[in-house]
Design a protein around this motif. Structure first.
Motif, PDB file in Angstrom:
ATOM      1  N   SER A  89      38.506 123.023 112.571  1.00  0.00           N
ATOM      2  CA  SER A  89      38.525 122.593 113.973  1.00  0.00           C
ATOM      3  C   SER A  89      37.189 122.031 114.439  1.00  0.00           C
ATOM      4  CB  SER A  89      38.964 123.742 114.882  1.00  0.00           C
ATOM      5  OG  SER A  89      38.026 124.801 114.840  1.00  0.00           O
ATOM      6  N   VAL A  90      36.093 122.604 114.010  1.00  0.00           N
ATOM      7  CA  VAL A  90      34.785 122.137 114.481  1.00  0.00           C
ATOM      8  C   VAL A  90      34.332 120.882 113.737  1.00  0.00           C
ATOM      9  CG1 VAL A  90      32.336 122.755 114.690  1.00  0.00           C
ATOM     10  CG2 VAL A  90      34.097 124.425 115.296  1.00  0.00           C
ATOM     11  N   PHE A  91      34.657 120.793 112.458  1.00  0.00           N
ATOM     12  CA  PHE A  91      34.147 119.685 111.653  1.00  0.00           C
ATOM     13  C   PHE A  91      35.217 118.681 111.260  1.00  0.00           C
ATOM     14  CE2 PHE A  91      30.939 122.896 111.355  1.00  0.00           C
ATOM     15  CZ  PHE A  91      29.762 122.179 111.407  1.00  0.00           C
ATOM     16  N   GLY A  92      36.458 118.931 111.622  1.00  0.00           N
ATOM     17  CA  GLY A  92      37.514 117.975 111.341  1.00  0.00           C
ATOM     18  C   GLY A  92      37.917 117.888 109.882  1.00  0.00           C
ATOM     19  N   VAL A  93      37.668 118.938 109.130  1.00  0.00           N
ATOM     20  CA  VAL A  93      38.077 118.960 107.728  1.00  0.00           C
ATOM     21  C   VAL A  93      39.562 119.306 107.672  1.00  0.00           C
ATOM     22  CG1 VAL A  93      37.740 120.114 105.508  1.00  0.00           C
ATOM     23  CG2 VAL A  93      35.768 119.632 106.976  1.00  0.00           C
ATOM     24  N   GLU A  94      40.317 118.545 106.908  1.00  0.00           N
ATOM     25  CA  GLU A  94      41.749 118.763 106.815  1.00  0.00           C
ATOM     26  C   GLU A  94      42.052 120.156 106.282  1.00  0.00           C
ATOM     27  OE1 GLU A  94      40.094 116.368 105.270  1.00  0.00           O
ATOM     28  OE2 GLU A  94      40.737 114.471 106.150  1.00  0.00           O
ATOM     29  N   GLU A  95      43.007 120.824 106.908  1.00  0.00           N
ATOM     30  CA  GLU A  95      43.369 122.181 106.501  1.00  0.00           C
ATOM     31  C   GLU A  95      43.835 122.237 105.055  1.00  0.00           C
ATOM     32  OE1 GLU A  95      46.131 123.861 109.275  1.00  0.00           O
ATOM     33  OE2 GLU A  95      44.860 123.360 110.986  1.00  0.00           O
ATOM     34  N   GLU A  96      44.412 121.169 104.548  1.00  0.00           N
ATOM     35  CA  GLU A  96      44.903 121.136 103.170  1.00  0.00           C
ATOM     36  C   GLU A  96      43.766 121.272 102.155  1.00  0.00           C
ATOM     37  OE1 GLU A  96      45.535 118.345 105.297  1.00  0.00           O
ATOM     38  OE2 GLU A  96      47.251 119.439 106.090  1.00  0.00           O
ATOM     39  N   ARG A  97      42.548 121.025 102.577  1.00  0.00           N
ATOM     40  CA  ARG A  97      41.394 121.102 101.682  1.00  0.00           C
ATOM     41  C   ARG A  97      40.743 122.479 101.696  1.00  0.00           C
ATOM     42  NH1 ARG A  97      37.713 116.673 103.662  1.00  0.00           N
ATOM     43  NH2 ARG A  97      36.421 117.427 101.959  1.00  0.00           N
ATOM     44  N   ILE A  98      41.337 123.393 102.433  1.00  0.00           N
ATOM     45  CA  ILE A  98      40.794 124.746 102.548  1.00  0.00           C
ATOM     46  C   ILE A  98      41.885 125.734 102.138  1.00  0.00           C
ATOM     47  CG2 ILE A  98      39.715 126.417 104.081  1.00  0.00           C
ATOM     48  CD1 ILE A  98      39.103 124.015 105.969  1.00  0.00           C
ATOM     49  N   GLN A  99      41.705 126.379 101.010  1.00  0.00           N
ATOM     50  CA  GLN A  99      42.658 127.379 100.539  1.00  0.00           C
ATOM     51  C   GLN A  99      42.175 128.762 100.962  1.00  0.00           C
ATOM     52  OE1 GLN A  99      43.277 126.967  96.336  1.00  0.00           O
ATOM     53  NE2 GLN A  99      43.760 124.792  96.505  1.00  0.00           N
ATOM     54  N   ILE A 100      43.105 129.616 101.348  1.00  0.00           N
ATOM     55  CA  ILE A 100      42.769 130.960 101.813  1.00  0.00           C
ATOM     56  C   ILE A 100      43.305 131.986 100.823  1.00  0.00           C
ATOM     57  CG2 ILE A 100      43.124 132.661 103.644  1.00  0.00           C
ATOM     58  CD1 ILE A 100      43.429 130.328 105.586  1.00  0.00           C
ATOM     59  N   VAL A 101      42.466 132.954 100.491  1.00  0.00           N
ATOM     60  CA  VAL A 101      42.850 134.060  99.622  1.00  0.00           C
ATOM     61  C   VAL A 101      42.474 135.363 100.317  1.00  0.00           C
ATOM     62  CG1 VAL A 101      42.449 135.198  97.393  1.00  0.00           C
ATOM     63  CG2 VAL A 101      42.490 132.700  97.527  1.00  0.00           C
TER      64      VAL A 101
END
Length: 116
Positions: A61-73
């Motif tokens: 949200s702050v930097f506009g990085v696409e959520e698809e590029r961030i995986q959560i574990v």
């Protein structure tokens, strides 16, 4: 402590990671949330997820990085850094690690504040 708030110090640690992601649109990160063994493991998994999710949302949200590029574990309490029972030992286990596919980018861990 059952918290997943992102502190201002945590934000400062994440900012260079997010800038790197913006500069390299073909890169991605894996955000791993951890907890101590204080609660039952179902609660630890949920808390770990919330910690990782908070970091991912901040970067997105702050930097506009696409959520698809961030995986959560969500690792729960399965990968402790410290096995002691002192508060400082449990605090070390409550953390979020941000990994790139090739190397560890940064480990976020509270120093004086157990809220994150």
């Amino acid at each position: 402590m059952e918290s997943f708030d992102l502190t201002p110090d945590g934000q400062l640690l994440l900012d260079p990671i997010a800038v790197r992601l913006r500069q390299h649109p073909d890169s991605y990160v894996i955000v791993v949330g951890h907890s101590d063994e204080f609660a039952n493991e179902d609660d630890n998994i949920g808390l770990s997820y919330e910690r990782a999710f908070t970091v991912a949302i901040y970067i997105s949200s702050v930097f506009g990085v696409e959520e698809e590029r961030i995986q959560i574990v969500s690792a729960g309490s399965t990968e402790p850094l410290s096995t002691g029972d002192r508060p400082v030992d449990r605090q070390r286990n409550r953390r979020v690690e941000v990994l790139s596919p090739k190397s560890i980018v940064r480990t976020l861990s509270p120093t004086n504040d157990a809220r994150f």
